[in-house]
Design a protein around this motif. Structure first.
Motif, short mmCIF file in Angstrom:
data_model
loop_
_atom_site.label_atom_id
_atom_site.label_comp_id
_atom_site.label_asym_id
_atom_site.label_seq_id
_atom_site.Cartn_x
_atom_site.Cartn_y
_atom_site.Cartn_z
N LYS A 83 114.42 61.83 41.65
CA LYS A 83 115.46 62.17 42.63
C LYS A 83 115.32 63.59 43.19
O LYS A 83 115.58 63.82 44.37
CB LYS A 83 116.85 61.97 42.04
N GLU A 120 127.51 46.00 48.62
CA GLU A 120 127.91 47.38 48.37
C GLU A 120 127.00 48.02 47.32
O GLU A 120 127.38 48.12 46.15
CB GLU A 120 129.37 47.42 47.91
N THR A 122 125.11 50.75 45.01
CA THR A 122 125.55 52.01 44.43
C THR A 122 124.51 53.09 44.73
O THR A 122 123.37 53.01 44.26
CB THR A 122 125.74 51.88 42.91
N ILE A 123 124.90 54.08 45.53
CA ILE A 123 123.98 55.14 45.96
C ILE A 123 123.84 56.18 44.86
O ILE A 123 124.82 56.53 44.19
CB ILE A 123 124.49 55.82 47.25
N ASN A 124 122.63 56.66 44.65
CA ASN A 124 122.41 57.74 43.70
C ASN A 124 123.28 58.94 44.09
O ASN A 124 123.35 59.34 45.25
CB ASN A 124 120.93 58.15 43.72
N GLU A 125 123.95 59.52 43.10
CA GLU A 125 124.93 60.58 43.37
C GLU A 125 124.30 61.79 44.05
O GLU A 125 124.90 62.40 44.94
CB GLU A 125 125.59 61.00 42.04
N ALA A 128 123.75 60.97 47.65
CA ALA A 128 125.06 60.95 48.31
C ALA A 128 125.53 62.38 48.61
O ALA A 128 126.11 62.65 49.66
CB ALA A 128 126.09 60.21 47.45
N ASP A 129 125.29 63.31 47.67
CA ASP A 129 125.64 64.72 47.89
C ASP A 129 124.84 65.30 49.05
O ASP A 129 125.37 66.07 49.85
CB ASP A 129 125.37 65.53 46.62
N ALA A 131 123.68 63.62 51.61
CA ALA A 131 124.23 63.03 52.83
C ALA A 131 125.53 63.73 53.23
O ALA A 131 125.77 63.99 54.41
CB ALA A 131 124.48 61.54 52.62
N GLU A 132 126.36 64.06 52.23
CA GLU A 132 127.61 64.77 52.53
C GLU A 132 127.32 66.17 53.07
O GLU A 132 127.97 66.63 54.00
CB GLU A 132 128.46 64.86 51.26
N THR A 137 124.96 59.54 56.58
CA THR A 137 125.29 58.47 55.65
C THR A 137 124.01 57.79 55.16
O THR A 137 122.95 57.92 55.79
CB THR A 137 126.23 57.44 56.30
N ILE A 138 124.12 57.08 54.06
CA ILE A 138 122.98 56.37 53.48
C ILE A 138 123.18 54.87 53.68
O ILE A 138 124.22 54.31 53.30
CB ILE A 138 122.83 56.67 51.97
#
Length: 408
Positions: A83, A120, A122-125, A128-129, A131-132, A137-138
């Motif tokens: 990651k 739905e 589950t995106i790797n945290e 996701a961070d 993307a934020e 968005t992913i």
């Protein structure tokens, strides 16, 4: 044919199967909007670098990112598909494109998607961070649906022919050296005219897509790691990674806390509420404390310092300040004198300013510097005796007074 003499031969079977597959499994044409999606993937075949010290050959991954509308492409080599490396490569791609797309479309590798799902995932945290941070968005490609990412898979095939083949016979001794060669070949790829079209990928990108990408944030993304700890009795939690301690408000003593830390900061959460943030300190066994986090009594103790006691004494009288300075200087370490100083200065509330001043003047004359000296002077009312009437003698013998010879 022996069992079915009237059956189709291979050519006829292929013809009718193709007609049937088009009828039952039509392919939707993908229209790509400018700045809408960035597709990312890894090539199946790896590249390699040679460790200068051990001469060991290390396999490295080949990362590819492509914008949907212009097909403008980015590529780089990275040490792994973990990651940390994956997120860094995705960020490098956006920095290369000088803008953020509306969505990022990765494959279902673990660095992007923890759990696949048709509806739905589950995106790797960490992703996701990212993307934020970049306000995007992913949108993971569906598992086992290669058409969802056909554009990037096509780009991988093209780059394999134009870049990978030109590199596999060359020896590289660092990732930076390999990537520089990749980017040189990538420039040629992006500048090459598209098949059957009078323009290149970079020309199409500059004309149609670059201005529509969202603006990049000024700060680069920092990966967050997490740790858990219980708030200690002294109001601090330990970051086990560095073996050091950070303060939280004293109300959270004995509570469970979650620590999210990057290369530069440490954030502390309790039940999804952030209760503290500190700059990260890599030196072990160090306490990083915000005074407001401590209980009022602890705040007072935390503010103890030689300068603070001397200033406090100076506000009473010069002789008191001189006596406090002598106490501090007579100790091997200033902190050894703090409780003595506090006890002496608190006499102002008990006996008044004038008596304390006279007691300090008398103690200075005796050249004995400790709390007991001031206490005995006040208890025996020696501060009331005028200096000129004072007999030429030392303090009365008392079991609690060691005498000045003790400090010689």
């Amino acid at each position: 044919m022996a069992l079915n003499p009237n059956g189709y031969r291979s050519s006829q079977f292929g013809h009718y199967y193709k007609a049937w597959s088009k009828r039952v499994n039509p392919v939707m044409h993908m229209n790509h909007k400018a700045c809408d999606k960035m597709y990312v993937d890894y090539a199946g075949k790896t590249l390699s670098i040679i460790d200068k010290d051990t001469v060991e050959i290390k396999e490295v991954q080949f990362f590819v990112a492509i914008l949907g509308a212009s097909q403008y492409t980015y590529a780089e080599a990275s040490m792994s598909q973990q990651k940390e490396d994956f997120v860094t490569s995705v960020e490098n791609a956006m920095r290369f494109f000088e803008g953020t797309p509306a969505a990022i479309v990765p494959d279902n590798l673990k660095s992007a998607v923890i759990k696949s799902s048709r509806f739905e995932p589950t995106i790797n945290e960490t992703l996701a961070d990212l993307a934020e941070h970049y306000q995007t968005t992913i949108l993971p490609a569906r598992a086992y649906k290669p058409r969802d990412k056909s554009l990037v898979e096509g780009a991988v095939k093209i780059l394999y022919r134009r870049i990978y083949v030109n590199l596999k016979e060359t020896k590289f001794f660092s990732l930076e050296e390999l990537n520089q060669q990749i980017w040189d070949l990538l420039d040629a790829h992006n500048s090459r005219k598209l098949t059957g079209r009078p323009y290149s990928r970079i020309e199409l990108f500059l004309e149609d897509e670059q201005q529509k990408l969202s603006q990049l944030p000024q700060e680069r993304f920092e990966i967050k790691y997490q740790s858990f700890a219980t708030v200690m009795q002294n109001g601090h939690v330990q970051l086990s990674q560095d073996k050091n301690y950070y303060s939280v408000p004293y109300q959270y003593v004995k509570k469970k806390a979650k620590l999210l830390y990057t290369k530069s900061t440490v954030e502390i959460y309790h039940k999804y509420n952030r209760i503290a943030i500190h700059p990260r300190n890599y030196k072990p066994y160090i306490y990083t404390t915000i005074p407001e986090h401590l209980a009022s009594t602890h705040q007072f103790v935390a503010l103890w310092s030689a300068a603070r006691f001397i200033d406090w004494a100076s506000s009473i009288d010069e002789s008191v300040a001189e006596y406090i300075m002598q106490i501090i200087e007579s100790r091997n370490h200033p902190e050894q004198a703090y409780k003595s100083c506090l006890g002496i200065l608190n006499f102002e509330k008990k006996v008044g300013k004038e008596r304390l001043i006279n007691a300090c003047k008398r103690a200075l004359d005796f050249k004995i510097y400790n709390f007991k000296t001031i206490q005995n002077i006040l208890e025996n009312n020696l501060d009331h005796i005028e200096f000129e009437q004072e007999p030429d003698q030392e303090l009365p013998i008392h079991g609690n007074i060691r005498g000045k010879q003790y400090y010689n």
